[in-house]
Write a protein that holds these residues in place. Structure first.
Motif, PDB file in Angstrom:
ATOM      1  N   ASP A 286       7.158  10.027  -0.656  1.00 39.90           N
ATOM      2  CA  ASP A 286       6.132   8.976  -0.485  1.00 39.90           C
ATOM      3  C   ASP A 286       5.220   8.866  -1.715  1.00 39.90           C
ATOM      4  OD1 ASP A 286       4.596  11.243  -0.279  1.00 39.90           O
ATOM      5  OD2 ASP A 286       3.610  10.689   1.596  1.00 39.90           O
ATOM      6  N   LEU A 287       5.555   9.617  -2.781  1.00 43.45           N
ATOM      7  CA  LEU A 287       4.870   9.600  -4.086  1.00 43.45           C
ATOM      8  C   LEU A 287       3.561  10.390  -4.114  1.00 43.45           C
ATOM      9  CD1 LEU A 287       5.468   5.853  -5.194  1.00 43.45           C
ATOM     10  CD2 LEU A 287       6.869   7.863  -5.658  1.00 43.45           C
ATOM     11  N   THR A 288       3.292  11.181  -3.053  1.00 43.85           N
ATOM     12  CA  THR A 288       2.085  12.015  -3.097  1.00 43.85           C
ATOM     13  C   THR A 288       2.418  13.391  -3.683  1.00 43.85           C
ATOM     14  OG1 THR A 288       2.413  12.828  -0.846  1.00 43.85           O
ATOM     15  CG2 THR A 288       0.973  10.906  -1.105  1.00 43.85           C
ATOM     16  N   VAL A 289       1.374  14.031  -4.216  1.00 45.10           N
ATOM     17  CA  VAL A 289       1.502  15.370  -4.785  1.00 45.10           C
ATOM     18  C   VAL A 289       1.477  16.382  -3.626  1.00 45.10           C
ATOM     19  CG1 VAL A 289       0.297  17.051  -6.263  1.00 45.10           C
ATOM     20  CG2 VAL A 289       0.382  14.631  -6.931  1.00 45.10           C
ATOM     21  N   ALA A 290       2.356  17.385  -3.686  1.00 45.84           N
ATOM     22  CA  ALA A 290       2.467  18.353  -2.581  1.00 45.84           C
ATOM     23  C   ALA A 290       1.110  18.973  -2.238  1.00 45.84           C
ATOM     24  CB  ALA A 290       3.453  19.452  -2.964  1.00 45.84           C
ATOM     25  N   PRO A 293      -2.194  14.829   0.244  1.00 41.59           N
ATOM     26  CA  PRO A 293      -1.774  13.508   0.716  1.00 41.59           C
ATOM     27  C   PRO A 293      -2.671  12.379   0.205  1.00 41.59           C
ATOM     28  CG  PRO A 293      -2.756  14.816   2.500  1.00 41.59           C
ATOM     29  CD  PRO A 293      -2.618  15.732   1.327  1.00 41.59           C
ATOM     30  N   GLU A 294      -3.796  12.730  -0.442  1.00 43.13           N
ATOM     31  CA  GLU A 294      -4.705  11.705  -0.970  1.00 43.13           C
ATOM     32  C   GLU A 294      -4.434  11.432  -2.461  1.00 43.13           C
ATOM     33  OE1 GLU A 294      -5.327  14.812  -0.531  1.00 43.13           O
ATOM     34  OE2 GLU A 294      -6.578  15.586  -2.153  1.00 43.13           O
ATOM     35  N   VAL A 295      -3.459  12.145  -3.050  1.00 42.97           N
ATOM     36  CA  VAL A 295      -3.211  11.989  -4.497  1.00 42.97           C
ATOM     37  C   VAL A 295      -1.779  11.513  -4.758  1.00 42.97           C
ATOM     38  CG1 VAL A 295      -3.188  13.146  -6.746  1.00 42.97           C
ATOM     39  CG2 VAL A 295      -4.879  13.816  -5.026  1.00 42.97           C
ATOM     40  N   TYR A 296      -1.679  10.417  -5.495  1.00 41.18           N
ATOM     41  CA  TYR A 296      -0.373   9.856  -5.856  1.00 41.18           C
ATOM     42  C   TYR A 296      -0.175   9.967  -7.368  1.00 41.18           C
ATOM     43  CZ  TYR A 296      -0.270   7.692  -1.245  1.00 41.18           C
ATOM     44  OH  TYR A 296      -0.242   7.491   0.107  1.00 41.18           O
ATOM     45  N   ASN A 330       1.064   2.441   0.345  1.00 39.23           N
ATOM     46  CA  ASN A 330       0.902   3.646   1.170  1.00 39.23           C
ATOM     47  C   ASN A 330      -0.573   3.936   1.458  1.00 39.23           C
ATOM     48  OD1 ASN A 330       3.390   4.442   2.020  1.00 39.23           O
ATOM     49  ND2 ASN A 330       3.748   5.912   0.359  1.00 39.23           N
ATOM     50  N   ILE A 331      -1.433   3.707   0.459  1.00 39.14           N
ATOM     51  CA  ILE A 331      -2.874   3.923   0.716  1.00 39.14           C
ATOM     52  C   ILE A 331      -3.362   2.903   1.753  1.00 39.14           C
ATOM     53  CG2 ILE A 331      -5.197   3.838  -0.306  1.00 39.14           C
ATOM     54  CD1 ILE A 331      -4.041   5.146  -2.796  1.00 39.14           C
ATOM     55  N   MET A 332      -2.873   1.681   1.678  1.00 44.11           N
ATOM     56  CA  MET A 332      -3.224   0.675   2.706  1.00 44.11           C
ATOM     57  C   MET A 332      -2.830   1.207   4.089  1.00 44.11           C
ATOM     58  SD  MET A 332      -4.794  -1.920   1.461  1.00 44.11           S
ATOM     59  CE  MET A 332      -4.706  -3.302   2.577  1.00 44.11           C
ATOM     60  N   ARG A 333      -1.644   1.821   4.178  1.00 44.98           N
ATOM     61  CA  ARG A 333      -1.196   2.380   5.464  1.00 44.98           C
ATOM     62  C   ARG A 333      -2.144   3.496   5.902  1.00 44.98           C
ATOM     63  NH1 ARG A 333       3.909   1.866   2.660  1.00 44.98           N
ATOM     64  NH2 ARG A 333       4.972   0.063   3.542  1.00 44.98           N
ATOM     65  N   GLN A 334      -2.494   4.377   4.962  1.00 45.84           N
ATOM     66  CA  GLN A 334      -3.392   5.493   5.312  1.00 45.84           C
ATOM     67  C   GLN A 334      -4.757   4.980   5.777  1.00 45.84           C
ATOM     68  OE1 GLN A 334      -2.709   7.484   1.469  1.00 45.84           O
ATOM     69  NE2 GLN A 334      -2.181   9.349   2.572  1.00 45.84           N
ATOM     70  N   LEU A 335      -5.257   3.928   5.115  1.00 42.82           N
ATOM     71  CA  LEU A 335      -6.564   3.364   5.507  1.00 42.82           C
ATOM     72  C   LEU A 335      -6.515   2.809   6.936  1.00 42.82           C
ATOM     73  CD1 LEU A 335      -7.572   1.476   2.207  1.00 42.82           C
ATOM     74  CD2 LEU A 335      -8.572   3.593   3.097  1.00 42.82           C
ATOM     75  N   THR A 340       2.556   7.329   5.851  1.00 42.82           N
ATOM     76  CA  THR A 340       3.089   6.796   4.593  1.00 42.82           C
ATOM     77  C   THR A 340       4.612   6.619   4.704  1.00 42.82           C
ATOM     78  OG1 THR A 340       3.373   9.024   3.743  1.00 42.82           O
ATOM     79  CG2 THR A 340       1.301   7.906   3.197  1.00 42.82           C
ATOM     80  N   GLU A 341       5.164   5.824   3.775  1.00 42.73           N
ATOM     81  CA  GLU A 341       6.616   5.599   3.796  1.00 42.73           C
ATOM     82  C   GLU A 341       7.244   6.041   2.476  1.00 42.73           C
ATOM     83  OE1 GLU A 341       7.630   1.625   4.952  1.00 42.73           O
ATOM     84  OE2 GLU A 341       6.716   1.910   6.935  1.00 42.73           O
TER      85      GLU A 341
END
Ligand SMILES: Cc1cc2nc3c(=O)[nH]c(=O)nc-3n(C[C@H](O)[C@H](O)[C@H](O)COP(=O)(O)OP(=O)(O)OC[C@H]3O[C@@H](n4cnc5c(N)ncnc54)[C@H](O)[C@@H]3O)c2cc1C
Length: 418
Positions: A286-290, A293-296, A330-335, A340-341
């Motif tokens: 989903d392009l986040t850092v392990a 989940p708030e960092v892409y 993905n941030i839109m989804r989190q908001l 995330t996808e």
């Protein structure tokens, strides 16, 4: 500052701008930071360096973007460190910025692979200042030699281009056209036909990511135009007036263009995580850092695994734009409290241009195109990718004029230090 979520985007390249666009309707405070006040269209930097188009054709004001997006603010500031634990970004010219969501899209920088003298004397081609510097340097070499013929005899007009990938091939092709098309007439008292553009590549092939027929075409097209190919050869040392090769040969050349390698932006070293090859930041599907989940991380700086093929995606404009857009989505989804996808890359193919009427393109299905048809496709794709109507108009003018007259009117150097 209000109570809205704070989203910070680092870098106004394809990745950063793609992310910002997807966050247009976010009920959030978005800040985009870039060291420049413009977006750089890297794929055409070699055209600035070889006087085909004006600087403004490849650089677009970032504030034009924020002007169209009311939740977005832009600062020209240089990122010096990222503090994942405290959710802060440190900057050279501003106080640290706190974030709730972070998108890292700082791109890549040149990698000289430790070649002696390269950092001091080579000309990389990754930023607009790089392209302007190279153009000024080349023009100066010709002006100097025109006043002192001994410089030409010492190889001042020769150029070595390192790297047989798209950057090296495109640069060598454009330089030889500038040399044979313009400088031969500009400098009638110099041995302009004898001035050489040499392309040095470690592999035996050019454009290794393309199919064999394209590789063969590229070799032929460059050779026909007058580029000297040195394949299976490497640069081991760069001096101001000499380039030393692996074979022991020493080439008289006062200019070396480095198109041979990339590494992720060095700010990745401040993340305190294990990095991948070339310093790239590994991200999940989903392009986040392990663990964050708030960092892409997106674009050239990221080590992105293709969700379908499970291969690592290349450092290309299309990957950067689409991964940036996906991080924004993905941030839109989190908001909205949704999950995330994973990122699915849509491969549109790869292309490069070698010279007038000679380009190559390889479609995702493996079909290839060469020559004028590929050049038209290349021009259409690059025109569509440019940011802003003004950049497109300036590019069209540069291309149109050069095609019609073979003249490159941008072959001027402006010295701001006078
Ligand atoms: C010469 C050249 C030719 C290319 N040709 C092609 C091509 O034909 N087709 C293709 O698909 N791809 C091509 N590419 C690759 C493509 O340009 C990149 O993959 C793409 O630009 C990556 O986008 P990005 O947003 O990740 O990074 P970038 O475009 O590099 O953007 C990063 C941004 O971060 C900013 N920045 C950097 N450091 C800092 C800092 N410390 N603080 C603040 N801001 C900072 C930069 O100013 C920049 O705006 C080419 C690249 C080069 C260099």
């Amino acid at each position: 500052m209000g109570d809205k979520p704070r989203i910070v985007i680092l870098g106004g390249g394809f990745a950063g701008l793609g992310a910002a666009a997807k966050l247009k309707h976010a009920d959030a405070e978005i800040t985009l930071l870039d060291q420049h006040d413009y977006h750089t269209f890297q794929p055409m930097l070699y055209q600035v360096a070889t006087a085909v188009v004006a600087n403004e054709a490849v650089a677009h004001p970032l504030r034009d973007v924020s002007g169209k997006q009311s939740n977005l603010r832009i600062h020209q500031a240089r990122v010096t460190a990222i503090d994942l634990a405290n959710r802060q970004v440190h900057l050279a010219e501003m106080e640290a910025l706190a974030y709730d969501y972070l998108i890292i899209g700082l791109g890549a920088t040149v990698n000289f692979f430790g070649v002696k003298g390269a950092a001091e004397h080579a000309f990389p081609l990754y930023t607009l200042p790089d392209a302007v510097r190279l153009k000024k340097h080349v023009l100066k070499k010709w002006e100097d030699a025109d006043k002192n013929r001994a410089l030409a005899d010492d190889g001042a007009l020769n150029i070595v281009v390192v790297g047989g990938g798209p950057t090296g091939v495109e640069s060598a092709g454009a330089l030889i056209e500038l040399y044979r098309g313009n400088f031969v007439k500009d400098y009638p008292d110099l041995p302009a036909q004898a001035a050489q553009v040499l392309l040095v590549e470690n592999r035996l092939e050019l454009l290794s990511m393309f199919k064999k027929d394209i590789q063969a075409y590229a070799k032929k097209a460059l050779t026909q135009r007058g580029v000297t190919l040195k394949l299976g050869e490497g640069v081991v040392e760069v001096e101001p007036t000499r380039v030393h090769l692996k074979s022991g040969e020493s080439v008289k050349a006062h200019t070396l263009v480095w198109g041979a390698g990339l590494q992720a932006h060095p700010v990745t070293q401040t993340l305190g995580i294990e990095l991948q090859k070339g310093g790239r930041v590994p991200v999940g599907l989903d392009l986040t850092v392990a663990g964050h989940p708030e960092v892409y991380a997106v674009g050239d700086i990221a080590w992105i695994t293709d969700n379908n093929t499970h291969e690592i995606l290349p450092q290309l404009g299309g990957v950067a734009l689409q991964s940036g857009e996906h991080a924004g989505d993905n941030i839109m989804r989190q908001l909205r409290g949704k999950a995330t996808e994973p990122f699915d890359y849509f491969d549109k193919g790869i292309m490069a241009t070698i010279g007038r009427g000679a380009a190559v393109a390889q479609l995702p299905g493996g079909q290839t195109m060469k020559g004028k048809t590929a050049q038209l496709a290349w021009a259409g794709v690059h025109m569509a990718l440019l940011t802003g109507g003004d950049s497109r108009a300036k590019t069209a003018l540069g291309w149109g004029w050069t095609t019609a007259t073979r003249k490159r009117t941008e072959r001027i150097s402006v010295d701001t230090e006078e």
